[in-house]
Design a protein around this motif. Structure first.
Motif, PDB file in Angstrom:
ATOM      1  N   ASP A  38       1.631   9.111  -6.146  1.00 43.95           N
ATOM      2  CA  ASP A  38       2.251  10.437  -6.006  1.00 43.95           C
ATOM      3  C   ASP A  38       3.091  10.765  -7.236  1.00 43.95           C
ATOM      4  N   CYS A  77      -4.905   2.453  -5.585  1.00 37.48           N
ATOM      5  CA  CYS A  77      -4.651   3.685  -4.838  1.00 37.48           C
ATOM      6  C   CYS A  77      -4.727   4.831  -5.831  1.00 37.48           C
ATOM      7  N   LYS A 117       0.831  -1.213   0.000  1.00 35.13           N
ATOM      8  CA  LYS A 117       0.000   0.000   0.000  1.00 35.13           C
ATOM      9  C   LYS A 117       0.862   1.258   0.000  1.00 35.13           C
ATOM     10  N   GLU A 118       1.964   1.236   0.724  1.00 35.82           N
ATOM     11  CA  GLU A 118       2.873   2.388   0.729  1.00 35.82           C
ATOM     12  C   GLU A 118       3.530   2.566  -0.636  1.00 35.82           C
ATOM     13  N   GLN A 138       1.103   4.131  -2.947  1.00 35.04           N
ATOM     14  CA  GLN A 138       0.978   5.568  -2.705  1.00 35.04           C
ATOM     15  C   GLN A 138       2.131   6.321  -3.366  1.00 35.04           C
TER      16      GLN A 138
END
Length: 78
Positions: free
Chosen positions: A24, A60, A16-17, A20
């Protein structure tokens, strides 16, 4: 004194990170070197192959990672 910038791509981050970070990057909130971008995609594919069930996907913002029923993993930016 030289300052070194830490890469936002880290193999210790969760899927999940990493998603992200990809979101971004896609939304131009951060910049990545070509090497970091390639590492990010490779890590996302590796983690998806290990952590997602066949046919499962995770999303995401505008980035999706899909593990197909065949086992193939795709990373898609929309």
């Amino acid at each position: 004194m030289t300052e070194y910038m830490l890469s936002p791509v880290d193999e210790n981050k969760s899927i999940k990170e990493l998603l992200q970070v990809a979101a971004d990057y896609s939304q131009r909130r951060i910049t990545l070197t070509d090497s970091d971008r390639q590492t990010l995609i490779a890590l996302l594919k590796k983690r998806a192959a290990e952590e997602l069930e066949y046919g499962q996907e995770i999303e995401c913002e505008n980035v999706r990672v899909i593990r197909r029923v065949t086992g193939a993993v795709g990373v898609y930016f929309t």
